[in-house]
Design an enzyme around this catalytic site. Structure first.
Site, PDB file in Angstrom:
ATOM      1  CB  THR A 297      -0.916  -0.007   1.240  1.00  0.00           C
ATOM      2  OG1 THR A 297      -1.695  -1.209   1.201  1.00  0.00           O
ATOM      3  CG2 THR A 297      -1.840   1.184   1.273  1.00  0.00           C
ATOM      4  CB  VAL A 298       3.203   2.712   2.497  1.00  0.00           C
ATOM      5  CG1 VAL A 298       3.904   4.055   2.647  1.00  0.00           C
ATOM      6  CG2 VAL A 298       2.150   2.539   3.576  1.00  0.00           C
TER       7      VAL A 298
ATOM      8  N   GLY B  35      -3.498   4.735   4.787  1.00  0.00           N
ATOM      9  CA  GLY B  35      -3.916   4.721   3.385  1.00  0.00           C
ATOM     10  C   GLY B  35      -2.750   4.998   2.463  1.00  0.00           C
TER      11      GLY B  35
ATOM     12  N   GLY C 209      -0.028   8.714   9.611  1.00  0.00           N
ATOM     13  CA  GLY C 209      -0.150   8.721   8.146  1.00  0.00           C
ATOM     14  C   GLY C 209       0.264  10.027   7.490  1.00  0.00           C
TER      15      GLY C 209
ATOM     16  CB  ALA D  20      14.160  17.992  -3.563  1.00  0.00           C
TER      17      ALA D  20
ATOM     18  CE  LYS E  61       0.493   4.474  13.640  1.00  0.00           C
ATOM     19  NZ  LYS E  61      -0.891   4.187  13.224  1.00  0.00           N
TER      20      LYS E  61
ATOM     21  CG  ASP F  36      -0.409   0.973  14.579  1.00  0.00           C
ATOM     22  OD1 ASP F  36       0.611   0.808  13.892  1.00  0.00           O
ATOM     23  OD2 ASP F  36      -1.175   1.945  14.438  1.00  0.00           O
TER      24      ASP F  36
END
Ligand code: HSE
Length: 440
Positions: free
Chosen positions: A19-20, A306, A138, A39, A209, A205
């Site tokens: 997903t990521v 997500g 996220g 950048a 965090k 989880d």
């Protein structure tokens, strides 16, 4: 477009195309020009390590290997993006990348919370950066906000809804009356949940965090093993409804608070006044409140999980790394916000020494005097009652639910009181206890 990017592009390797990883590849490709303008150099994905393709990600001619260590050992690559998750292989991969002098960007909260102290020490030895914005909340840039934006403050406390899956489940249950297991399945299909979803619903989880947030907020080493964790699996619709009747919402909250005796570090279901902004954070959205002595309370809100929200944080880290990679390591923002030789040894408090207000639900027989006995138990221990609600006799069992909200009290004191209540002849079963935070 103004300016040109004659400097060679920075070469990055993405490890993990789930997903990521897929989201990161897509965002880097879609916004390549905008990202390079920020950048100051182009960013090229020179290699991907993935066991299988991701149908949501068109990787074109980018070389793909099945072995993540090919990326860590690839002499062309400047930055390794670790998106495989887990504590074991990811740990080896990140250490190998650092050993090879590569900068690292990771979304892996478990890895940072458990092995971060070691990883940052190794990174300092090698003069490389390990960036981890995507590990917490996220798409919300909360690491940067606390580490840099709030650097003037002595932070008093922070509290957050920091697990999207758990918040999605609680919201769907409350708003649509859906079953727990059914909503969890949907969260897994949407790519929100951890590989082992017990990490989401049992608060592990969120504790990963919270450990990271507390460390950068208070300048303490990462101490995941000392975090207190309680999940949402035991919550009942009855308590959700009683909480509403009292003007509260139940949220799965991570709380880190500085006290004179030590730091509270705890994740648990929590009643929050329904009119607080954070009580109205629903679905997969996350929010973190931070209270500092100068800024007062600030609130950071956004998608907590997500594909692209998390990729947004990974890519932002990458931009930071690209800008800072040529700077003297001494002039970079320290990994944990405070200079490594200035971390504090202020202890993490055991849960018994933490202080909170409490919601109690007592199932009592319909006999006179039970409420008085309960009130006596509390008053004998110096526990003030803020509100009390006695419901009608329930038809199915003939018991009377009594709901109490106390003022703030030490956890050890409330445990004593609950033990005494449960020993009363007229109290049936266990007393339900949920912490209450006013967040003001
Ligand atoms: N499983 C995590 C969550 C993913 O639901 O919040 C983002 O860290």
């Amino acid at each position: 477009m103004m300016g040109s990017f004659s400097v060679k592009p920075v070469k990055v390797g993405i490890c993990g195309l789930g997903t990521v990883g897929g989201g990161t590849f897509n965002v880097l490709k879609r916004n390549a020009e905008e990202i390079a303008r920020r950048a100051g150099r182009g960013i090229e994905v020179a290699q991907i390590a993935a066991r299988r393709p991701n149908p949501k990600c068109e990787t074109g001619s980018t070389p793909i290997t099945a072995d993540i260590f090919d990326v860590a050992n690839n002499p062309e690559i400047d930055v390794v993006i670790e998106l495989i998750g887990g504590y074991t292989l990811a740990h080896e991969l990140v250490l190998k990348a650092i050993e090879n002098g590569k900068h690292v960007v990771t979304a892996n909260k478990a890895l940072i919370a458990v092995h971060g102290n070691e990883i940052f020490a190794k990174a300092r030895e090698k003069g490389v950066i390990v960036a981890f914005e995507a590990a917490v909340a996220g798409g919300i840039p909360v690491i940067k906000a606390i580490r840099e934006g709030l650097a003037a403050n002595r932070i008093n406390w922070l509290a957050g809804i920091i697990n999207g899956t758990g918040n999605f489940i609680l919201t769907e249950m409350r708003e649509k009356g859906r079953a727990f297991a059914d909503v969890l399945k949907e969260a897994q299909a949407l790519g929100y949940a951890e590989a082992d979803p017990t990490f989401d619903v049992e608060g592990i989880d969120a504790a990963h965090k919270l450990t990271i947030l507390a460390s950068i907020a208070f300048g303490i080493p990462l101490q995941f093993d000392k975090a207190y964790t309680e999940g949402i699996t035991q919550l009942t619709t009855a308590d959700v409804n009683y909480a509403e009747a009292l003007g509260y919402r139940i949220k799965h909250l991570g709380v880190a608070r500085r006290t004179d005796k030590g730091i509270e570090l705890r994740v648990h279901p929590t009643l929050i006044p329904a009119d607080r902004l954070i009580a109205n954070v629903n679905g997969v959205m996350n929010a973190v409140m931070v209270n500092g002595d100068a800024a007062g309370s600030t609130l950071f809100y956004g998608a907590g999980a997500g594909m692209e929200p998390t990729a947004s944080s990974v890519v932002a880290d990458l931009v930071d790394v690209v800008r800072a990679m040529t700077a003297d390591p001494e002039n970079r923002v320290p990994h944990l916000a405070f200079q490594p030789d200035s971390l504090s040894d202020h202890p993490i408090l055991p849960i018994e020494a933490c202080e909170s207000a409490y919601y109690l639900r007592i199932q009592a027989k319909d006999h006179p005097g039970v409420l008085a006995q309960v009130a006596t138990i509390l008053s004998e221990r110096g526990i003030n009652i803020e509100s009390i609600m006695q419901m009608e006799v329930e038809e199915h069992d003939g018991l009377v639910p009594m709901i109490l909200v106390t003022h703030r009290v030490l956890e050890s004191r409330i445990i004593e009181a609950i033990t005494a209540m449960e020993a009363l002849d007229d109290v049936v079963g266990n007393v339900v206890r949920i912490r209450v935070e006013q967040l003001n």
